[in-house]
Design an enzyme around this catalytic site. Structure first.
Site, PDB file in Angstrom:
ATOM      1  N   ARG A  46       0.954  -1.091  -0.169  1.00 42.03           N
ATOM      2  CA  ARG A  46       0.028   0.224  -0.101  1.00 42.03           C
ATOM      3  C   ARG A  46       1.243   1.047  -0.011  1.00 42.03           C
ATOM      4  O   ARG A  46       0.368   2.206   0.006  1.00 42.03           O
ATOM      5  CB  ARG A  46      -0.796   0.297   0.942  1.00 42.03           C
ATOM      6  CG  ARG A  46      -1.886   0.433   0.838  1.00 42.03           C
ATOM      7  CD  ARG A  46      -3.234   1.216   1.811  1.00 42.03           C
ATOM      8  NE  ARG A  46      -2.702   1.207   3.054  1.00 42.03           N
ATOM      9  CZ  ARG A  46      -2.832   0.627   4.043  1.00 42.03           C
ATOM     10  NH1 ARG A  46      -3.283  -0.776   4.330  1.00 42.03           N
ATOM     11  NH2 ARG A  46      -2.401   1.187   5.659  1.00 42.03           N
ATOM     12  N   TYR A  97     -14.723  20.655 -13.471  1.00 43.00           N
ATOM     13  CA  TYR A  97     -14.942  18.679 -13.862  1.00 43.00           C
ATOM     14  C   TYR A  97     -16.020  18.545 -12.292  1.00 43.00           C
ATOM     15  O   TYR A  97     -16.306  19.776 -11.538  1.00 43.00           O
ATOM     16  CB  TYR A  97     -13.721  18.173 -13.134  1.00 43.00           C
ATOM     17  CG  TYR A  97     -14.210  16.589 -12.993  1.00 43.00           C
ATOM     18  CD1 TYR A  97     -14.584  16.227 -14.728  1.00 43.00           C
ATOM     19  CD2 TYR A  97     -14.381  15.372 -12.178  1.00 43.00           C
ATOM     20  CE1 TYR A  97     -15.110  14.999 -15.282  1.00 43.00           C
ATOM     21  CE2 TYR A  97     -14.723  14.236 -12.336  1.00 43.00           C
ATOM     22  CZ  TYR A  97     -14.608  13.958 -13.180  1.00 43.00           C
ATOM     23  OH  TYR A  97     -15.276  12.289 -13.274  1.00 43.00           O
ATOM     24  N   ASP A 168      -5.827  21.989 -12.242  1.00 46.32           N
ATOM     25  CA  ASP A 168      -6.416  20.604 -12.430  1.00 46.32           C
ATOM     26  C   ASP A 168      -5.808  20.858 -13.985  1.00 46.32           C
ATOM     27  O   ASP A 168      -5.968  21.575 -14.727  1.00 46.32           O
ATOM     28  CB  ASP A 168      -7.775  20.016 -12.083  1.00 46.32           C
ATOM     29  CG  ASP A 168      -7.829  18.916 -12.621  1.00 46.32           C
ATOM     30  OD1 ASP A 168      -7.245  18.982 -13.916  1.00 46.32           O
ATOM     31  OD2 ASP A 168      -9.016  18.454 -12.513  1.00 46.32           O
ATOM     32  N   LYS A 193      -7.104  10.428 -18.919  1.00 45.51           N
ATOM     33  CA  LYS A 193      -7.480  11.243 -19.927  1.00 45.51           C
ATOM     34  C   LYS A 193      -6.289  10.985 -21.144  1.00 45.51           C
ATOM     35  O   LYS A 193      -6.294   9.791 -21.233  1.00 45.51           O
ATOM     36  CB  LYS A 193      -8.226  12.110 -19.452  1.00 45.51           C
ATOM     37  CG  LYS A 193      -9.223  12.684 -18.379  1.00 45.51           C
ATOM     38  CD  LYS A 193     -10.104  11.891 -18.589  1.00 45.51           C
ATOM     39  CE  LYS A 193     -11.463  11.587 -17.859  1.00 45.51           C
ATOM     40  NZ  LYS A 193     -12.049  12.856 -16.940  1.00 45.51           N
TER      41      LYS A 193
HETATM   42  C1  LIG Z   1     -11.930  12.668 -15.240  1.00 46.92           C
HETATM   43  C2  LIG Z   1     -11.302  14.275 -14.838  1.00 46.92           C
HETATM   44  C3  LIG Z   1     -11.498  14.336 -13.515  1.00 46.92           C
HETATM   45  C4  LIG Z   1     -11.278  12.876 -12.257  1.00 46.92           C
HETATM   46  O1  LIG Z   1     -10.998  11.867 -12.182  1.00 46.92           O
HETATM   47  P1  LIG Z   1     -11.572  10.514 -12.427  1.00 46.92           P
HETATM   48  O2  LIG Z   1      -9.781   9.811 -12.363  1.00 46.92           O
HETATM   49  O3  LIG Z   1     -12.174  10.218 -13.988  1.00 46.92           O
HETATM   50  O4  LIG Z   1     -11.079   9.980 -11.901  1.00 46.92           O
HETATM   51  C5  LIG Z   1     -10.891  15.475 -12.494  1.00 46.92           C
HETATM   52  N1  LIG Z   1     -10.383  16.414 -13.166  1.00 46.92           N
HETATM   53  C6  LIG Z   1     -11.132  16.516 -14.916  1.00 46.92           C
HETATM   54  C7  LIG Z   1     -10.673  17.826 -15.812  1.00 46.92           C
HETATM   55  C8  LIG Z   1     -11.508  15.224 -15.549  1.00 46.92           C
HETATM   56  O5  LIG Z   1     -11.692  15.241 -17.195  1.00 46.92           O
END
Ligand SMILES: *Cc1c(COP(=O)(O)O)cnc(C)c1O
Length: 356
Positions: A46, A97, A168, A193
């Site tokens: 972990r 998001y 982000d 993504k």
């Molecule tokens: C998809 C996304 C998230 C969340 O990520 P996951 O991998 O789906 O948990 C956070 N911020 C942005 C801008 C996203 O496109």
């Protein structure tokens, strides 16, 4: 850490590899283990895994900090949100998001902290919300409105206000935006993504250049347990190897498509942040947008983004999407197919409606 002599297009290929010694594999293998023989580091899985480390070394080198990977982007977001002290305030974009917004709103509803909503593209408004804040949450470009923040300016004013700045950077990737280099404290990625890039895994990451901050994030991961799977880490690193070429093609397609969408009858607005692979178009209403999404054949109607395949989605089909996002807005995640096939399919779908 980043080898400053190498360009990012090289780092995506070369970082996080085993040493070049005879007989070594090119790529760190997948290590399936729950525990390791006592006396080494880590002893328990972990807290660490060599396959995570390979991916983290590569993403950390690209962003210029120490990377801590998580089971998902949201696990990464949660770990960063946990840095806000009880009773603190967080400056938050009005569009971002949606589950990040839900998580922060939930923290506010529970009385853990205060949320101050701003238009992240409006520097004055964001700065006006900063006094006394513990954190400034930046998403740029924003999902799905595609607003672009002045990261350098906001990071500097957050620092002056005594707030941590978080970016982000999922839509930008480390190749188009390096927030730590622009003065931000923390970078968050949904690796799911563009970085992984093939729509086959869910993974997240946090990168910070302050070792104490990185250690706090790592400590949080060990305690809360939202750890990556080694197979996902392996696939994320394999995806990262081609990020530069995927991004180059998809971004060229996106700019080309944005140009072709201008002046198309029925398209009220084209939103293009000018970089990256995500666009949005606004059609006159929800029904028109739903019909267009129904008519495409090559584009995949789906949420999520950043894969090699092009996807599209009317965002307000989600009841939780911000009410300031137009009902007829379709987000386009542009992939690496031939631009003419993408344009033919989409423009054909848009022309299928009786436009007045
Ligand atoms: C998809 C996304 C998230 C969340 O990520 P996951 O991998 O789906 O948990 C956070 N911020 C942005 C801008 C996203 O496109």
């Amino acid at each position: 850490m980043r080898d400053e002599r190498l360009r990012p297009e090289t780092v995506v290929v070369s970082a996080g590899r085993p040493p070049h010694v005879p007989g070594a594999p090119f790529s760190e293998p997948v290590t399936f283990a729950s525990a390791f023989v006592a006396g080494g580091d880590p002893e328990y899985a972990r807290y660490g895994n060599p396959t995570w480390t390979a991916f983290e070394d590569a993403l950390g080198a690209l962003e210029g900090g120490e990377c801590v990977s998580f089971a998902s982007g949201m696990a990464a977001v949660s770990a960063v949100a946990a840095l806000v002290p009880h009773g603190g305030a967080v400056v938050v974009p009005r569009h971002a998001y949606q589950h990040t917004l839900a998580l922060l709103d939930g923290g506010a509803a529970d009385g853990r902290f205060e949320v101050r909503r701003v238009d992240i593209a409006d520097v004055d408004a964001v700065e006006a919300a900063m006094p006394g804040a513990a954190m400034v949450w930046i998403e740029s470009p924003t999902n799905p409105a595609l607003e672009v923040a002045d990261v350098e300016r906001l990071a500097a004013s957050a620092r002056a206000a005594g707030a941590l700045s978080v970016v982000d950077s999922t839509f930008a990737t480390p190749l188009l935006q390096r927030p730590l280099g622009q003065g931000a404290d923390v970078v968050v990625h949904s690796v799911t993504k563009l970085i992984a890039g093939h729509s086959d895994i869910v993974l997240g990451a946090v990168v910070a250049d302050d070792p104490d901050l990185a250690a706090r994030i790592r400590h949080h991961r060990g305690l809360h347990g939202a750890i990556p799977g080694p197979m996902e880490s392996f696939l994320a690193l394999r995806g990262l190897r081609t990020l530069s070429v995927r991004l180059e093609r998809a971004a060229t397609n996106a700019r080309d498509l944005a140009a072709r969408l201008e002046n198309v009858p029925g398209v009220v607005e084209v939103r293009d942040p000018g970089f990256g692979t995500v666009l949005a178009i606004v059609l006159r209403d929800a029904a028109t947008a739903d019909r267009a999404v129904d008519r495409v054949r090559l584009w995949i109607p789906a949420t999520s983004l950043g894969g090699v395949e092009s996807t599209l989605e009317r965002r307000r089909r989600w009841a939780t999407e911000a009410p300031t996002i137009p009902e007829g807005l379709i987000r386009l995640s542009v992939g690496i197919e031939h631009i003419d096939d993408l344009a033919d399919d989409l423009l054909g779908a848009l022309a299928g409606d009786d436009v007045d």
